[in-house]
Design a protein around this motif. Structure first.
Motif, PDB file in Angstrom:
ATOM      1  N   GLY A  14       6.654  22.491 -38.899  1.00  0.00           N
ATOM      2  CA  GLY A  14       5.761  21.395 -39.252  1.00  0.00           C
ATOM      3  C   GLY A  14       4.424  21.848 -39.808  1.00  0.00           C
ATOM      4  N   LEU A  15       4.200  23.156 -39.876  1.00  0.00           N
ATOM      5  CA  LEU A  15       2.944  23.685 -40.402  1.00  0.00           C
ATOM      6  C   LEU A  15       3.132  24.108 -41.848  1.00  0.00           C
ATOM      7  CD1 LEU A  15       1.867  25.857 -37.321  1.00  0.00           C
ATOM      8  CD2 LEU A  15       0.995  23.612 -37.966  1.00  0.00           C
ATOM      9  N   ARG A  16       2.312  23.575 -42.729  1.00  0.00           N
ATOM     10  CA  ARG A  16       2.462  23.870 -44.153  1.00  0.00           C
ATOM     11  C   ARG A  16       2.070  25.303 -44.499  1.00  0.00           C
ATOM     12  NH1 ARG A  16      -0.879  19.473 -47.239  1.00  0.00           N
ATOM     13  NH2 ARG A  16      -2.338  19.960 -45.570  1.00  0.00           N
ATOM     14  N   ASN A  17       1.052  25.799 -43.816  1.00  0.00           N
ATOM     15  CA  ASN A  17       0.545  27.131 -44.130  1.00  0.00           C
ATOM     16  C   ASN A  17       1.286  28.180 -43.306  1.00  0.00           C
ATOM     17  OD1 ASN A  17      -1.165  29.548 -44.098  1.00  0.00           O
ATOM     18  ND2 ASN A  17      -2.639  28.270 -45.208  1.00  0.00           N
ATOM     19  N   LYS A  18       1.909  29.150 -43.972  1.00  0.00           N
ATOM     20  CA  LYS A  18       2.678  30.177 -43.278  1.00  0.00           C
ATOM     21  C   LYS A  18       1.790  31.011 -42.359  1.00  0.00           C
ATOM     22  CE  LYS A  18       6.375  30.667 -46.690  1.00  0.00           C
ATOM     23  NZ  LYS A  18       7.078  31.591 -47.602  1.00  0.00           N
ATOM     24  N   LYS A  19       0.527  31.189 -42.752  1.00  0.00           N
ATOM     25  CA  LYS A  19      -0.380  31.972 -41.912  1.00  0.00           C
ATOM     26  C   LYS A  19      -0.677  31.240 -40.613  1.00  0.00           C
ATOM     27  CE  LYS A  19      -2.652  34.623 -45.571  1.00  0.00           C
ATOM     28  NZ  LYS A  19      -3.930  34.947 -46.233  1.00  0.00           N
ATOM     29  N   HIS A  20      -0.803  29.914 -40.682  1.00  0.00           N
ATOM     30  CA  HIS A  20      -1.013  29.139 -39.466  1.00  0.00           C
ATOM     31  C   HIS A  20       0.196  29.267 -38.549  1.00  0.00           C
ATOM     32  CE1 HIS A  20      -3.893  26.339 -41.904  1.00  0.00           C
ATOM     33  NE2 HIS A  20      -4.442  27.498 -41.591  1.00  0.00           N
ATOM     34  N   ALA A  21       1.380  29.240 -39.148  1.00  0.00           N
ATOM     35  CA  ALA A  21       2.601  29.369 -38.353  1.00  0.00           C
ATOM     36  C   ALA A  21       2.646  30.732 -37.665  1.00  0.00           C
ATOM     37  CB  ALA A  21       3.828  29.176 -39.241  1.00  0.00           C
ATOM     38  N   ALA A  22       2.283  31.782 -38.412  1.00  0.00           N
ATOM     39  CA  ALA A  22       2.282  33.129 -37.833  1.00  0.00           C
ATOM     40  C   ALA A  22       1.225  33.259 -36.751  1.00  0.00           C
ATOM     41  CB  ALA A  22       2.041  34.156 -38.934  1.00  0.00           C
ATOM     42  N   GLN A  23       0.135  32.519 -36.908  1.00  0.00           N
ATOM     43  CA  GLN A  23      -0.963  32.588 -35.944  1.00  0.00           C
ATOM     44  C   GLN A  23      -0.516  32.144 -34.556  1.00  0.00           C
ATOM     45  OE1 GLN A  23      -4.052  29.839 -36.867  1.00  0.00           O
ATOM     46  NE2 GLN A  23      -5.084  30.142 -34.916  1.00  0.00           N
ATOM     47  N   TRP A  24       0.341  31.119 -34.494  1.00  0.00           N
ATOM     48  CA  TRP A  24       0.841  30.650 -33.199  1.00  0.00           C
ATOM     49  C   TRP A  24       1.523  31.784 -32.457  1.00  0.00           C
ATOM     50  CZ3 TRP A  24       1.608  26.018 -30.306  1.00  0.00           C
ATOM     51  CH2 TRP A  24       0.851  24.943 -30.761  1.00  0.00           C
ATOM     52  N   GLU A  25       2.429  32.481 -33.146  1.00  0.00           N
ATOM     53  CA  GLU A  25       3.180  33.548 -32.487  1.00  0.00           C
ATOM     54  C   GLU A  25       2.292  34.739 -32.159  1.00  0.00           C
ATOM     55  OE1 GLU A  25       7.369  36.000 -32.950  1.00  0.00           O
ATOM     56  OE2 GLU A  25       6.721  34.608 -34.502  1.00  0.00           O
TER      57      GLU A  25
END
Length: 418
Positions: free
Chosen positions: A118-129
């Motif tokens: 649900g996150l458009r930005n791949k960097k935001h997605a990586a930030q979670w992990e």
């Protein structure tokens, strides 16, 4: 019917499955599909209702084993127990036991794909992990997710709560999200409160992060959208705020910026100590996006300021804050048109819900450097013109590491979408 007889059974080629009742136990049959796959089926009657119970594939389940299972199911039915219901309850019990054994890290890794999608930005997605892997898994990753309590959450947050407050706040929210998922997936008791929730919970046991309050900060997840909206705003104050963001500077450093402080050939801004909070000169490594912004800024003959305000005077701090307020008002107006709640629209602090302010962009930059860019702490602190280390430590420093800071500023500009 013998084992050889069972082996010799074949489907007649007509549509639908075929049942061949074996005869050794009432209701025991071999089911054969048109494609030839075979499995055992046992029919029993409970309270006048027929139950079809699968016993497994043939020949994995042999004739003798199928007979044994069928006899057990008939015995249960005779005693008044529904074998199918008993099997389902046993399966649920086994699943519940597996859920209890699920660790926090396993739960997080099962939850993350749906969140990241649900996150458009791949960097935001990586930030979670990356934040969970760095701060959470080493401490509570191996603990059953059903047993995580307030003390566990405190063990994770206390070491970073005052040191990197924005990062700590985001880590808290991510722990809360994983535990909410675990509750919905029945890996935690439905009546168990979330130990990572803030209101009425951690707010009473964690220390205040900053005395006198903190500036409402822009969330990393919204930084690119916020910056894109800023670039759509007209006016000198908007362009000054744009450069302030790209340089992670204080407002006064950019509002008072003169052309004499800008070196376009070396891509650097040098602000004299008289205009710096610490009283020491500070150099800013300009990203290519910051260079383009300055180069596109019109230069008025006889005007030393890069971003002059009305009547040629220096812009006020309120002028830049007004740009942000207009952006926020526009976002809220659009929310009303969509039928959304305006009080949650725009760009708001993750803890207070208040709209972000220009000065807190420095906090967002600091979070980016550590969480996403993974740059050394010293580089980020130098970019922010913060004092670092003791006098003894400073004696080992040579220069301000300007060129080593340049990749950091380029990465920040790229993150913002500049």
């Amino acid at each position: 019917m013998s084992s050889e007889d069972v082996k010799a059974l074949r489907h007649d080629g007509k549509p639908g499955n075929r049942l061949f009742f074996i005869g050794h136990v009432k209701g025991l049959a071999l089911q054969i599909t048109p494609k030839g796959s075979r499995s055992w089926l046992c029919r029993v009657t409970v309270d006048g209702q027929r139950r079809n119970i699968g016993l497994g594939p043939y020949p994995t389940i042999s004739l003798s084993e199928a007979k044994r299972q069928a006899q057990l199911h008939h015995a249960k039915a005779y005693a008044g127990t529904d074998p199918l219901q008993a099997r389902e309850e046993a399966a649920k019990a086994r699943e519940a036991e597996r859920a209890k054994a699920l660790t926090f890290e396993e739960a997080a890794r099962r939850f993350l794909p749906s969140k990241q999608a649900g996150l458009r930005n791949k960097k935001h997605a990586a930030q979670w992990e990356s934040t969970l892997s760095e701060y959470v898994f080493p401490i509570i990753g191996k603990k059953p997710v059903a047993e995580v309590d307030v003390e566990d959450v405190q063990k994770v947050l206390l070491p970073i709560w005052l040191k990197v407050p924005e990062t700590a706040s985001r880590v808290r929210g991510r722990i809360e999200a994983v535990l909410n998922w675990a509750r919905v997936m029945k890996c935690r008791p439905a009546n168990m409160a979330n130990p990572a929730s803030w209101k009425g919970n951690l707010e009473h046991v964690l220390p205040e992060q900053r005395k006198g309050g903190k500036h409402p900060a822009l969330r990393l997840e919204q930084a690119a959208d916020w910056f894109a909206a800023l670039r759509q705003m007209p006016g000198t104050a908007a362009r000054a705020l744009e450069l302030q963001t790209l340089c992670a500077s204080r407002s006064g450093e950019i509002r008072g910026l003169t052309w004499g402080e800008v070196d376009l050939e070396r891509a650097v801004i040098t602000i004299p100590g008289a205009r710096m909070k610490a009283g020491e000169p500070h150099r800013i490594a300009l990203s290519s996006a910051a260079m383009k912004l300055i180069q596109a800024t019109p230069r008025t003959p006889g005007q030393p300021l890069v971003f002059p305000g009305a009547q040629g005077r220096q812009l006020s701090d309120m002028s830049l804050s007004a740009v942000v307020r207009r952006m926020q008002a526009k976002a809220e107006a659009e929310a009303i048109k969509r039928g959304d709640e305006p009080g949650k629209a725009g760009w708001r602090d993750v803890e207070t819900g208040k709209p972000a302010v220009p000065h807190a962009l420095r906090s967002t930059f600091r979070d980016f450097a550590s969480e996403i860019g993974h740059f050394p702490r010293e580089l980020a602190e130098l970019a922010l013109a913060h004092r670092i280390g003791s006098k003894a430590e400073k004696s080992y420093w040579r220069g301000d590491m300007l060129e080593r800071r340049r990749p950091l500023m380029e990465a920040w500009a790229e993150f913002l979408g500049a």
